[in-house]
Scaffold this motif. Structure first.
Motif, PDB file in Angstrom:
ATOM      1  N   HIS A  27      -6.359  -4.994  -3.795  1.00 31.05           N
ATOM      2  CA  HIS A  27      -6.679  -3.568  -3.696  1.00 31.05           C
ATOM      3  C   HIS A  27      -7.479  -3.286  -2.427  1.00 31.05           C
ATOM      4  CE1 HIS A  27      -5.364  -1.273  -7.207  1.00 31.05           C
ATOM      5  NE2 HIS A  27      -5.441  -2.394  -7.876  1.00 31.05           N
ATOM      6  N   PHE A  28      -8.422  -4.163  -2.118  1.00 32.14           N
ATOM      7  CA  PHE A  28      -9.236  -3.974  -0.915  1.00 32.14           C
ATOM      8  C   PHE A  28      -8.373  -4.056   0.342  1.00 32.14           C
ATOM      9  CE2 PHE A  28     -11.749  -5.883   2.539  1.00 32.14           C
ATOM     10  CZ  PHE A  28     -12.726  -4.907   2.691  1.00 32.14           C
ATOM     11  N   ALA A  29      -7.573  -5.126   0.442  1.00 33.34           N
ATOM     12  CA  ALA A  29      -6.733  -5.313   1.630  1.00 33.34           C
ATOM     13  C   ALA A  29      -5.724  -4.174   1.771  1.00 33.34           C
ATOM     14  CB  ALA A  29      -5.998  -6.663   1.554  1.00 33.34           C
ATOM     15  N   GLY A  30      -5.059  -3.832   0.656  1.00 31.93           N
ATOM     16  CA  GLY A  30      -4.078  -2.755   0.691  1.00 31.93           C
ATOM     17  C   GLY A  30      -4.703  -1.419   1.054  1.00 31.93           C
ATOM     18  N   GLY A  31      -5.878  -1.140   0.471  1.00 35.31           N
ATOM     19  CA  GLY A  31      -6.549   0.126   0.760  1.00 35.31           C
ATOM     20  C   GLY A  31      -7.011   0.227   2.200  1.00 35.31           C
ATOM     21  N   TRP A  72      -1.138 -10.357   0.297  1.00 33.69           N
ATOM     22  CA  TRP A  72      -2.054  -9.235   0.524  1.00 33.69           C
ATOM     23  C   TRP A  72      -1.665  -8.446   1.764  1.00 33.69           C
ATOM     24  CZ3 TRP A  72      -6.542 -13.151  -0.292  1.00 33.69           C
ATOM     25  CH2 TRP A  72      -6.816 -13.260  -1.665  1.00 33.69           C
ATOM     26  N   LEU A  73      -1.153  -9.132   2.787  1.00 36.24           N
ATOM     27  CA  LEU A  73      -0.785  -8.453   4.034  1.00 36.24           C
ATOM     28  C   LEU A  73       0.596  -7.825   3.962  1.00 36.24           C
ATOM     29  CD1 LEU A  73      -2.137 -11.014   6.679  1.00 36.24           C
ATOM     30  CD2 LEU A  73      -3.229  -8.938   5.825  1.00 36.24           C
ATOM     31  N   ARG A  74       1.496  -8.413   3.163  1.00 35.84           N
ATOM     32  CA  ARG A  74       2.849  -7.842   3.041  1.00 35.84           C
ATOM     33  C   ARG A  74       2.862  -6.582   2.181  1.00 35.84           C
ATOM     34  NH1 ARG A  74       5.128 -13.350   3.123  1.00 35.84           N
ATOM     35  NH2 ARG A  74       4.508 -13.578   0.943  1.00 35.84           N
TER      36      ARG A  74
END
Length: 502
Positions: A117-121, A253-255
């Motif tokens: 959630h953190f990385a995506g946000g 997380w990056l994809r």
């Protein structure tokens, strides 16, 4: 450079003590509400809308943003630990997260979800700052044939990788599409599968379907097997991600944002489609295919990252076009109008402090969410220490409360039980749950876009493939459908070459 300078000014607004307080309150409220099945972020924002009448607009929207992200993570928490999605965007988290929890790795699944959630946000909000005008222009050009093609891609992609066979996946999808037909025909107003009940005229809410298939079906399945097992508490396991877990999840997380952000910015189903497609993508790319369905951590990390990035994407068309692409965006649009503010192309010029303060608060909210939920992952996971008879009794109670909260009708509880029995039967005969849920979520929209496309083309089927975007999507669908056959032909061709050489 102008966007960067404006964002810095936004941080000046978002980091004032009062706005920081509103962001923290929003994250806390959102997480607490998201844990309750049936009360998703849209309902949370709607319920708190009257409370904010006395607040100035910037503080109110900063709190709404915190509620949005917090509720999305809260929904994932119950999805992972209890197999009870708090909202539709958290459905995919149950597919791998719940098996991880049952294997004593619930804390790891929650940590992967929190960091996702953190990385995506963060990535989604960076893309929001950089690409908002471009994505808004693309969204305007997408028509009914393109939406329908996207939804067909979601149907085919999910049914082709889930379950023990494609036939079972398609059977599950058919169940979901049938449930999605219940209610009034959106074009003609005719009742379908309502059995004369006016209460069914609005259809069956997707939250009731998801909670019924996942939570009630799971509870009945466990109850049917508790006679043969001891029903002991599930161990929590160690509370942090190890090096091996991080190595497997960082690419996911990056994809996720690369899938989630574009889908959030266009009206194509909110966070549901990108989470499904992220799950499919991670399964295709995984080097640990034997773990899928049994607790593959990539199946939590990727979809959760996509979900959070999609939430950032929804703000693109809402702020730049005044076009709400999700229920939360629609409620936030109503909140803007409540303050006499009209989102659109001129919003960034007329209300720069509010817009850039809101965008900056998304970064602040993600940091607060991570700081709050990463240490709490082991605490949440201790729910699994409750003996299963008591745990599933609690699940049934909260599932019933959540279902009743959706519409306030006693009939919803009857429907919940019936769908729970369907979920029990699907588990008994090996049908995957996810295609049924995606059928309910996207089926009505797919039908509406199909009929619009055919109306535009005067009933000609060629109207479904008259844009470059839709043609590209159908080519991808053909590759997905034909890939197993092509793979067999390639393997057969290689074995023939080997035989010839021998």
């Amino acid at each position: 450079m102008d966007a960067f300078n404006s964002l810095m000014d936004g941080f000046g607004t978002a980091l004032t003590p009062m706005n920081l307080l509103w962001a923290a309150i929003g994250v806390l409220l959102g997480t607490a509400i998201g844990v309750l099945p049936g009360i998703g972020p849209a309902m949370a924002v709607a319920l708190l809308l009257p409370v904010t009448y006395g607040l100035e607009p910037t503080g109110a929207f900063i709190m709404f943003a915190g509620i949005y992200y917090g509720a999305m993570f809260g929904g994932s928490t119950t999805s992972i630990l209890l197999n009870t999605p708090g909202e539709s965007a958290a459905v995919v988290a149950a597919m791998e997260g719940n098996p991880m929890a049952k294997a004593g790795r619930g804390a790891q699944a929650l940590a992967a979800a929190a960091i996702g959630h953190f990385a995506g946000g963060i990535i989604g909000t960076i893309l929001l700052v950089a690409l908002a005008p471009t994505v808004a222009e693309l969204a305007v050009d997408i028509g009914a044939p393109d939406y329908f093609a996207i939804m067909v891609l979601a149907f085919i992609a999910v049914t082709s990788v889930l379950g023990s066979s494609r036939v079972r996946g398609l059977a599950s999808l058919l169940i979901g599409l049938t449930l999605g037909l219940v209610g009034l025909d959106q074009m003609t107003g005719q009742q379908r599968l309502t059995f004369g009940s006016l209460q069914l005229a609005d259809g069956i809410d997707v939250v009731i379907v998801a909670v019924g298939l996942f939570a009630i079906g799971e509870a009945l399945w466990v109850a049917a097997h508790l006679r043969r097992t001891s029903g002991e508490a599930i161990p929590v396991g160690r509370p942090w991600l190890g090096k091996a877990d991080v190595k497997r999840t960082w690419k996911s997380w990056l994809r996720g944002p690369l899938i989630g952000f574009p889908f959030g910015a266009i009206p194509a189903g909110g966070a549901e489609i990108p989470t499904f497609l992220s799950y499919v993508t991670e399964k295709r790319l995984s080097k640990h295919k034997e773990e899928w369905g049994k607790g593959a951590i990539e199946g939590v990390a990727g979809p959760e990252s996509a979900s959070s990035a999609s939430a950032a994407g929804t703000l693109v068309s809402m702020l730049t076009l005044g076009l709400p692409t999700t229920a939360v965006a629609a409620v936030m649009l109503a909140a803007f109008q409540q303050y006499g503010i009209q989102p659109g192309p001129l919003l960034f010029e007329r209300e720069p402090d509010l817009v850039w303060g809101l965008i900056a608060s998304l970064f602040v909210g993600m940091v607060l969410l991570l700081a709050l939920n990463l240490p709490l992952a082991p605490v949440w996971a201790k729910l699994l220490r409750i003996p299963r008879p008591y745990l599933y009794a609690g699940i049934l109670f909260f599932a019933a409360v959540g279902a009743y909260a959706v519409g306030g009708e006693a009939l919803d509880l009857v429907i919940l039980l019936i769908i729970g029995l369907i979920g029990f039967g699907m588990r008994r005969y090996g049908l995957p749950i996810l295609p049924a849920v995606i059928g309910v979520i996207l089926g009505p929209n797919a039908e509406q876009q199909l009929r619009r496309a055919l109306q535009i083309s005067d009933g000609s089927v060629s109207g479904l493939v008259d844009t470059p975007f839709s043609i590209t999507v159908y080519v991808i669908i053909a590759l997905i459908v034909l890939w197993p056959l092509l793979k067999k032909l390639l393997v057969r061709g290689r074995s023939t070459d080997v035989d010839v050489k021998a």
